[in-house]
Design a protein around this motif. Sequence first.
Motif, PDB file in Angstrom:
ATOM      1  N   LEU A  17     -10.696   1.736  11.517  1.00  0.00           N
ATOM      2  CA  LEU A  17      -9.687   2.511  12.203  1.00  0.00           C
ATOM      3  C   LEU A  17      -9.896   3.984  11.915  1.00  0.00           C
ATOM      4  O   LEU A  17      -9.197   4.580  11.112  1.00  0.00           O
ATOM      5  N   ARG A 389      -2.556  -3.197   0.547  1.00  0.00           N
ATOM      6  CA  ARG A 389      -1.411  -2.613   1.254  1.00  0.00           C
ATOM      7  C   ARG A 389      -1.127  -1.186   0.766  1.00  0.00           C
ATOM      8  O   ARG A 389      -1.308  -0.884  -0.413  1.00  0.00           O
ATOM      9  N   LEU A 415       1.877  -1.529   4.439  1.00  0.00           N
ATOM     10  CA  LEU A 415       1.115  -2.077   5.563  1.00  0.00           C
ATOM     11  C   LEU A 415      -0.370  -2.227   5.246  1.00  0.00           C
ATOM     12  O   LEU A 415      -0.947  -1.439   4.488  1.00  0.00           O
ATOM     13  N   TRP A 416      -0.954  -3.203   5.899  1.00  0.00           N
ATOM     14  CA  TRP A 416      -2.402  -3.439   5.788  1.00  0.00           C
ATOM     15  C   TRP A 416      -3.180  -2.340   6.510  1.00  0.00           C
ATOM     16  O   TRP A 416      -4.188  -1.858   5.998  1.00  0.00           O
ATOM     17  N   VAL A 417      -2.687  -1.915   7.682  1.00  0.00           N
ATOM     18  CA  VAL A 417      -3.431  -0.878   8.421  1.00  0.00           C
ATOM     19  C   VAL A 417      -3.477   0.424   7.621  1.00  0.00           C
ATOM     20  O   VAL A 417      -4.479   1.144   7.646  1.00  0.00           O
ATOM     21  N   TRP A 419      -3.571   0.577   4.416  1.00  0.00           N
ATOM     22  CA  TRP A 419      -4.599   0.326   3.397  1.00  0.00           C
ATOM     23  C   TRP A 419      -5.996   0.538   3.986  1.00  0.00           C
ATOM     24  O   TRP A 419      -6.871   1.150   3.361  1.00  0.00           O
ATOM     25  N   LEU A 420      -6.214   0.027   5.200  1.00  0.00           N
ATOM     26  CA  LEU A 420      -7.529   0.184   5.833  1.00  0.00           C
ATOM     27  C   LEU A 420      -7.888   1.659   5.990  1.00  0.00           C
ATOM     28  O   LEU A 420      -9.029   2.057   5.818  1.00  0.00           O
TER      29      LEU A 420
ATOM     30  N   ASP B  79      -2.309  -9.849   3.240  1.00  0.00           N
ATOM     31  CA  ASP B  79      -1.916  -8.443   3.182  1.00  0.00           C
ATOM     32  C   ASP B  79      -1.215  -7.969   4.444  1.00  0.00           C
ATOM     33  O   ASP B  79      -0.765  -6.827   4.507  1.00  0.00           O
ATOM     34  N   ILE B  80      -1.127  -8.837   5.438  1.00  0.00           N
ATOM     35  CA  ILE B  80      -0.406  -8.454   6.661  1.00  0.00           C
ATOM     36  C   ILE B  80       1.048  -8.202   6.273  1.00  0.00           C
ATOM     37  O   ILE B  80       1.719  -9.079   5.740  1.00  0.00           O
ATOM     38  N   GLY B  81       1.494  -6.970   6.513  1.00  0.00           N
ATOM     39  CA  GLY B  81       2.814  -6.604   5.997  1.00  0.00           C
ATOM     40  C   GLY B  81       3.837  -6.276   7.059  1.00  0.00           C
ATOM     41  O   GLY B  81       5.028  -6.244   6.793  1.00  0.00           O
ATOM     42  N   GLY B  82       3.405  -6.006   8.270  1.00  0.00           N
ATOM     43  CA  GLY B  82       4.364  -5.628   9.312  1.00  0.00           C
ATOM     44  C   GLY B  82       3.805  -5.931  10.682  1.00  0.00           C
ATOM     45  O   GLY B  82       2.643  -6.344  10.808  1.00  0.00           O
ATOM     46  N   ASP B  85       0.437  -4.578  11.661  1.00  0.00           N
ATOM     47  CA  ASP B  85      -0.716  -5.250  11.048  1.00  0.00           C
ATOM     48  C   ASP B  85      -1.158  -6.432  11.904  1.00  0.00           C
ATOM     49  O   ASP B  85      -2.346  -6.661  12.122  1.00  0.00           O
TER      50      ASP B  85
END
Lengths: 438, 118
Positions: A17, A389, A415-417, A419-420, B79-82, B85
């Motif tokens: 991303l 996260r 959030l995972w995104v 973290w990415l 790790d999917i948090g929302g 994600d």
Amino acid sequence: MNLADLGPTSRRAFLGLAAGGIAALGAAAPARAARVRTSARIVILGAGAGGAAFANRLADRLEGAKITIIDGRAEHWYQPGFTLIAAGLKPAGYAVSRTTDWLPRAAEFIADYAAEIDPEAKTVTTRGGQRVDYDFLIVATGLSLDWAGIEGFSTEMIGKDGIGAHYHSPEAAAATFRALDAFTSKGGQALIGRPATEMKCAGAPLKLAFLTEDMATRKGTRGNVSITYAAQSKALFGVPIVAEKVRMLFAERGIGVAHEHVLKAIDPARKVATYATPEGDKELGYDFINVIPPMRAPEAVMNSPLPWADKWVGEGWIEVDQKTLRHARYPEVFGVGDIAGVPKGKTAASVKWHMPVVEDHLIAQIQGREGTETFNGYTSCPLITRVGRAMLIEFDYDNNLVPSFPGLIAPLEELWVSWLMKEVALKATYNAMLRGKA
Amino acid sequence: MKEMTLGTLIAVFEEMFGRGLFWVLVALAVAITLGFAFMVLRERRLVAGRFLRAEIFAPIGAILAVAFVWWITSSGFGDIGGPIDLLAVLAIAAVGGVGFTILIYVLQGLAGVLRPRG
């Protein structure tokens, strides 16, 4: 899996991303205006994130200018990577490149530190005695970590007997991981905190507390591990809404807080740390401690006439206008990055937003007009709350949250995104920034 | 965020993959897309049977894409948090699925073109 195990090609081979990374660094698009002819002598003090990136931008924008970069450090450190190294996710080498890899060919590089800055005579003298005259000076020295400010501590202790200090260097961050790994396997009391001075990336000590908790949880040793975060004030973060969120998360994860505790000394033999508190000195025992010392301007800046006289006394941040980053008393001097005496923004993301502003005002001055760009205090912190996260926190001078993706990526959600962005996109964005392209 | 330009995005991707690999990947993606367009134009239609067979591979492409992202990062399903994600996972899966479908369609077409006629 550990990314350290991957070769550089496979590590790069990821459709990540990138847009998120740009957000995390704050996407101020470089204005590619026409090149400006000038014979101005521009000296950039420091070849870190701010100095290297600004040198590249100027080399693109100016024709005929004499750009000189002064920095004695041979290695460039990608400091946002230190947390990932301290978490054992990246090797020390992840954050290391050569200073000269990032500098434009058109600029002269002096591999020495500044010893003296004389803004009246408009000269900089290096430690080696070389005198460099300037028409414009960009102060991008970064800051100094005052290790002597913690009594009983020396940097040789890092990684031994439960002592970490991941701000020191990439190697020290790796040594901090070894100490943290041993501690979370065995259990005991961890002390993590921050200094009372202004500091770079005020989120980093919070991240380390979260990561310590995460590491112990994953190992199944959480029951034997006690974590105390020593906060320098009554809040956990300078932005109230973020401080509240962190307070809630700390409570949820069982991370204790000692407010108004500022580390002043450690006794490695007794494994005791001494904190200055409003009620006097207090001793706390530890099995693991992460030392982050007071932060100040480098000596050459501190001893120059550039710092504020009545603000941050003893810390040495230079007296710049918080919107234009131009020096209040010397209009041909600008501050970029950590050294700027402004209330927010000692992060790489802020550097990215400093640059278009300083570039605009500098070039306007060369052309005899007024610049228009302003810096709003933008600071970004991908606040890691566990491996996998993070919360993408972005804010300004007024403590407003200024999310890059409003309604899409919630700033106060783990959030995972987010973290990415930290793990994958941030370094690429940082590197692009260094090259003056982002 | 102030503004994001194509130039900024390209610069970031060049840093992420390395300049050489990034442009090789772009060239590959363009070549496969052109191959697909060429085939559709040449045959003046989507060959239904071939497309159907290609579509069977879509879930494999989707799963591979998501697994790849989790494999190369220090993260995973837990790790999917929302909601964003989940959307990101679906987007990665969609890219993997569509990409794989087109790739298999083109490969089948190429196999047909290259097969000696007897």
